[in-house]
Motif scaffolding. Structure first.
Motif, PDB file in Angstrom:
ATOM      1  N   ALA A  13      -0.677  -8.119 -12.018  1.00 60.89           N
ATOM      2  CA  ALA A  13      -1.934  -8.724 -12.449  1.00 60.89           C
ATOM      3  C   ALA A  13      -3.127  -8.182 -11.665  1.00 60.89           C
ATOM      4  CB  ALA A  13      -1.870 -10.243 -12.301  1.00 60.89           C
ATOM      5  N   ARG A  14      -2.845  -7.488 -10.552  1.00 63.38           N
ATOM      6  CA  ARG A  14      -3.915  -6.892  -9.753  1.00 63.38           C
ATOM      7  C   ARG A  14      -4.142  -5.443 -10.175  1.00 63.38           C
ATOM      8  NH1 ARG A  14      -1.301  -9.513  -5.148  1.00 63.38           N
ATOM      9  NH2 ARG A  14      -0.331  -7.527  -4.622  1.00 63.38           N
ATOM     10  N   THR A  15      -5.389  -5.037 -10.225  1.00 61.99           N
ATOM     11  CA  THR A  15      -5.713  -3.647 -10.516  1.00 61.99           C
ATOM     12  C   THR A  15      -5.571  -2.827  -9.235  1.00 61.99           C
ATOM     13  OG1 THR A  15      -7.280  -4.281 -12.238  1.00 61.99           O
ATOM     14  CG2 THR A  15      -7.480  -2.050 -11.328  1.00 61.99           C
ATOM     15  N   PRO A  16      -4.787  -1.752  -9.242  1.00 66.93           N
ATOM     16  CA  PRO A  16      -4.672  -0.912  -8.049  1.00 66.93           C
ATOM     17  C   PRO A  16      -6.041  -0.435  -7.566  1.00 66.93           C
ATOM     18  CG  PRO A  16      -2.985  -0.325  -9.645  1.00 66.93           C
ATOM     19  CD  PRO A  16      -3.907  -1.278 -10.335  1.00 66.93           C
ATOM     20  N   GLN A  17      -6.202  -0.393  -6.243  1.00 72.03           N
ATOM     21  CA  GLN A  17      -7.461   0.004  -5.639  1.00 72.03           C
ATOM     22  C   GLN A  17      -7.264   1.244  -4.763  1.00 72.03           C
ATOM     23  OE1 GLN A  17     -10.427  -1.629  -6.295  1.00 72.03           O
ATOM     24  NE2 GLN A  17      -9.212  -2.891  -7.722  1.00 72.03           N
ATOM     25  N   ILE A  18      -8.140   2.230  -4.918  1.00 75.91           N
ATOM     26  CA  ILE A  18      -8.105   3.395  -4.043  1.00 75.91           C
ATOM     27  C   ILE A  18      -8.755   2.991  -2.725  1.00 75.91           C
ATOM     28  CG2 ILE A  18      -8.716   5.817  -3.771  1.00 75.91           C
ATOM     29  CD1 ILE A  18      -6.779   5.022  -6.141  1.00 75.91           C
ATOM     30  N   ILE A  19      -7.993   2.994  -1.642  1.00 75.05           N
ATOM     31  CA  ILE A  19      -8.516   2.530  -0.360  1.00 75.05           C
ATOM     32  C   ILE A  19      -8.866   3.693   0.574  1.00 75.05           C
ATOM     33  CG2 ILE A  19      -7.548   0.209  -0.430  1.00 75.05           C
ATOM     34  CD1 ILE A  19      -5.135   1.180   1.110  1.00 75.05           C
ATOM     35  N   HIS A  20      -8.409   4.890   0.240  1.00 73.37           N
ATOM     36  CA  HIS A  20      -8.826   6.071   0.994  1.00 73.37           C
ATOM     37  C   HIS A  20      -8.484   7.312   0.176  1.00 73.37           C
ATOM     38  CE1 HIS A  20      -9.825   8.735   4.260  1.00 73.37           C
ATOM     39  NE2 HIS A  20      -8.705   9.380   4.047  1.00 73.37           N
ATOM     40  N   ARG A  21      -9.344   8.333   0.335  1.00 72.87           N
ATOM     41  CA  ARG A  21      -9.056   9.619  -0.297  1.00 72.87           C
ATOM     42  C   ARG A  21      -9.703  10.731   0.514  1.00 72.87           C
ATOM     43  NH1 ARG A  21      -9.839  11.191  -6.751  1.00 72.87           N
ATOM     44  NH2 ARG A  21      -8.884  13.266  -6.616  1.00 72.87           N
ATOM     45  N   SER A  22      -8.882  11.617   1.032  1.00 67.12           N
ATOM     46  CA  SER A  22      -9.382  12.800   1.721  1.00 67.12           C
ATOM     47  C   SER A  22      -8.315  13.879   1.630  1.00 67.12           C
ATOM     48  CB  SER A  22      -9.725  12.489   3.188  1.00 67.12           C
ATOM     49  OG  SER A  22      -8.572  12.086   3.916  1.00 67.12           O
ATOM     50  N   TYR A  23      -8.692  15.094   2.029  1.00 67.31           N
ATOM     51  CA  TYR A  23      -7.780  16.234   1.943  1.00 67.31           C
ATOM     52  C   TYR A  23      -7.899  17.078   3.207  1.00 67.31           C
ATOM     53  CZ  TYR A  23      -7.671  15.071  -3.014  1.00 67.31           C
ATOM     54  OH  TYR A  23      -7.539  14.404  -4.208  1.00 67.31           O
ATOM     55  N   GLU A  24      -6.810  17.751   3.527  1.00 67.53           N
ATOM     56  CA  GLU A  24      -6.813  18.742   4.591  1.00 67.53           C
ATOM     57  C   GLU A  24      -6.203  20.036   4.061  1.00 67.53           C
ATOM     58  OE1 GLU A  24      -4.769  17.266   8.022  1.00 67.53           O
ATOM     59  OE2 GLU A  24      -6.442  16.017   8.660  1.00 67.53           O
ATOM     60  N   VAL A  25      -6.573  21.146   4.696  1.00 67.09           N
ATOM     61  CA  VAL A  25      -6.068  22.490   4.376  1.00 67.09           C
ATOM     62  C   VAL A  25      -5.972  22.710   2.859  1.00 67.09           C
ATOM     63  CG1 VAL A  25      -4.990  23.009   6.568  1.00 67.09           C
ATOM     64  CG2 VAL A  25      -3.694  21.684   4.905  1.00 67.09           C
ATOM     65  N   GLY A  26      -7.012  22.294   2.178  1.00 66.94           N
ATOM     66  CA  GLY A  26      -7.135  22.564   0.763  1.00 66.94           C
ATOM     67  C   GLY A  26      -6.501  21.546  -0.152  1.00 66.94           C
ATOM     68  N   SER A  27      -5.205  21.314   0.030  1.00 66.74           N
ATOM     69  CA  SER A  27      -4.501  20.506  -0.966  1.00 66.74           C
ATOM     70  C   SER A  27      -3.657  19.366  -0.413  1.00 66.74           C
ATOM     71  CB  SER A  27      -3.591  21.410  -1.803  1.00 66.74           C
ATOM     72  OG  SER A  27      -2.610  22.033  -0.991  1.00 66.74           O
ATOM     73  N   LEU A  28      -3.558  19.225   0.900  1.00 64.94           N
ATOM     74  CA  LEU A  28      -2.746  18.137   1.446  1.00 64.94           C
ATOM     75  C   LEU A  28      -3.509  16.834   1.265  1.00 64.94           C
ATOM     76  CD1 LEU A  28      -0.136  17.331   2.848  1.00 64.94           C
ATOM     77  CD2 LEU A  28      -1.260  17.739   5.045  1.00 64.94           C
ATOM     78  N   PHE A  31      -4.997  16.764 -10.047  1.00 65.12           N
ATOM     79  CA  PHE A  31      -3.757  15.985 -10.103  1.00 65.12           C
ATOM     80  C   PHE A  31      -4.005  14.553  -9.631  1.00 65.12           C
ATOM     81  CE2 PHE A  31       0.179  14.407  -8.124  1.00 65.12           C
ATOM     82  CZ  PHE A  31       1.058  14.515  -9.199  1.00 65.12           C
ATOM     83  N   ASP A  32      -4.687  14.409  -8.491  1.00 66.27           N
ATOM     84  CA  ASP A  32      -4.979  13.070  -7.984  1.00 66.27           C
ATOM     85  C   ASP A  32      -5.898  12.300  -8.922  1.00 66.27           C
ATOM     86  OD1 ASP A  32      -3.353  13.120  -5.772  1.00 66.27           O
ATOM     87  OD2 ASP A  32      -4.969  13.482  -4.319  1.00 66.27           O
ATOM     88  N   ASP A  33      -6.868  12.983  -9.524  1.00 67.90           N
ATOM     89  CA  ASP A  33      -7.751  12.307 -10.495  1.00 67.90           C
ATOM     90  C   ASP A  33      -6.934  11.693 -11.628  1.00 67.90           C
ATOM     91  OD1 ASP A  33     -10.084  12.902  -9.142  1.00 67.90           O
ATOM     92  OD2 ASP A  33     -10.646  14.584 -10.435  1.00 67.90           O
ATOM     93  N   TRP A  34      -5.964  12.456 -12.118  1.00 68.87           N
ATOM     94  CA  TRP A  34      -5.110  11.971 -13.199  1.00 68.87           C
ATOM     95  C   TRP A  34      -4.320  10.746 -12.741  1.00 68.87           C
ATOM     96  CZ3 TRP A  34       0.059  11.077 -14.018  1.00 68.87           C
ATOM     97  CH2 TRP A  34       0.481  10.946 -15.343  1.00 68.87           C
ATOM     98  N   LEU A  35      -3.781  10.805 -11.528  1.00 73.00           N
ATOM     99  CA  LEU A  35      -3.044   9.652 -10.997  1.00 73.00           C
ATOM    100  C   LEU A  35      -3.940   8.427 -10.890  1.00 73.00           C
ATOM    101  CD1 LEU A  35      -0.894  11.058  -8.038  1.00 73.00           C
ATOM    102  CD2 LEU A  35      -0.052  10.170 -10.220  1.00 73.00           C
ATOM    103  N   ILE A  57       0.827  -1.198   0.000  1.00 70.13           N
ATOM    104  CA  ILE A  57       0.000   0.000   0.000  1.00 70.13           C
ATOM    105  C   ILE A  57       0.867   1.255   0.000  1.00 70.13           C
ATOM    106  CG2 ILE A  57      -1.960  -1.081   1.146  1.00 70.13           C
ATOM    107  CD1 ILE A  57      -1.089   0.302   3.754  1.00 70.13           C
ATOM    108  N   PHE A  58       0.295   2.315  -0.528  1.00 67.86           N
ATOM    109  CA  PHE A  58       0.829   3.663  -0.359  1.00 67.86           C
ATOM    110  C   PHE A  58      -0.139   4.412   0.532  1.00 67.86           C
ATOM    111  CE2 PHE A  58       0.605   8.158  -1.523  1.00 67.86           C
ATOM    112  CZ  PHE A  58       1.922   8.546  -1.313  1.00 67.86           C
ATOM    113  N   VAL A  59       0.394   5.123   1.546  1.00 68.78           N
ATOM    114  CA  VAL A  59      -0.465   5.905   2.431  1.00 68.78           C
ATOM    115  C   VAL A  59       0.043   7.337   2.505  1.00 68.78           C
ATOM    116  CG1 VAL A  59      -1.190   3.931   3.819  1.00 68.78           C
ATOM    117  CG2 VAL A  59       0.806   5.236   4.520  1.00 68.78           C
ATOM    118  N   GLY A  60      -0.901   8.288   2.563  1.00 70.82           N
ATOM    119  CA  GLY A  60      -0.547   9.670   2.809  1.00 70.82           C
ATOM    120  C   GLY A  60      -0.397   9.887   4.303  1.00 70.82           C
TER     121      GLY A  60
END
Length: 255
Positions: free
Chosen positions: A233-248, A184-188, A5-8
């Motif tokens: 072979a696995r499709t990446p899955q978005i497991i969380h998406r949120s933002y703070e202070v506008g762009s973080l 930017f995140d939508d594109w990713l 996983i990648f986590v912010g």
């Protein structure tokens, strides 16, 4: 099997404040039982890939300032594992990737803050790995590739950083995410889900608002390492998406 996983990891305040992201991290930690954790942290930069190598309990590094005293009293007492560190080093070396071992460094907040929220009490050995932000995305991906298959051993690989991380652009009055950061995140997300590696490797030229989102790549490139370590072979899955202070961005992805 536990997917990489990648986590912010955002602000160190994540350690003591409850947010949508910390709720996600806690819930995620309840769903997995890793035998070990390998975490690539944006806050440990080295020219040569460096792996923590100790069987002892790590020191907790407070690599920040100007935050409440409460943060500086937290200790995340995870242990390392020399044998696993050596195994990782062998994998990297087999791919021609130079490696150093470090027996002294503790866990920086790019590691202990998200781990604290996932596993409030350490549950397994932790191996911390540095990043070199000056390597191109394709090389970051190749670093991850060296660890493919560890998910089958229930070793959790984490890239800890942020997709959008521009501290100069933070909007402290924002009540909604900034449109440029979302774009930017939508594109990713779109290109990760169709596994368009050519576009992802060339994000600086192709992604909207790339320079604004990634003024310096140290927080961004753990995404490519985590991506490379997953099963293609696995499709990446978005497991969380949120933002703070506008762009973080707290965009988190499973590979």
């Amino acid at each position: 099997m536990i997917s990489p996983i990648f986590v912010g990891h955002g602000s160190p305040m994540m350690a003591i404040q409850d947010t949508a992201c910390t709720e996600f991290l806690l819930d995620y930690g309840k769903k997995v039982s890793p035998k070990a954790i390998v975490i690539f942290t944006a806050h440990w930069e080295t020219e040569v890939l460096t792996i923590s190598s100790t069987d002892d309990v790590y020191d907790t590094i407070y690599d920040f300032g100007g935050f409440p005293k409460e943060l500086f009293q937290i200790k995340y007492e995870a242990r390392g594992n020399k044998a696993l560190a050596a195994k990782l080093a062998e994998r990297f070396q087999a791919k021609g990737i130079q490696v150093n071992l470090d027996a002294q460094r503790g866990l920086d907040h790019g590691s202990w803050v998200p781990l604290l929220r996932m596993f409030p009490t350490p549950v397994c050995p932790v191996i911390q790995v540095s990043v070199n932000p000056y390597l191109p995305p394709a090389e970051q991906y190749r670093i991850g590739e060296a660890l493919r298959g560890l998910d089958q051993e229930d070793i959790l690989i984490i890239g800890s950083g942020a997709t959008v991380h521009n501290l100069r652009a933070l909007n402290w009055e924002a009540t909604e995410p900034d449109a440029w950061a979302v774009a930017f995140d939508d594109w990713l997300v779109q290109n990760m889900q169709i596994q368009n590696l050519n576009a992802l490797f060339n994000y600086a030229a192709e992604a909207p608002n790339a320079r604004m989102a990634v003024p310096r790549p140290e927080h961004f490139i753990p995404l490519y390492i985590a991506m490379g370590s997953g099963d293609p072979a696995r499709t990446p899955q978005i497991i969380h998406r949120s933002y703070e202070v506008g762009s973080l961005s707290y965009l988190s992805v499973s590979f």
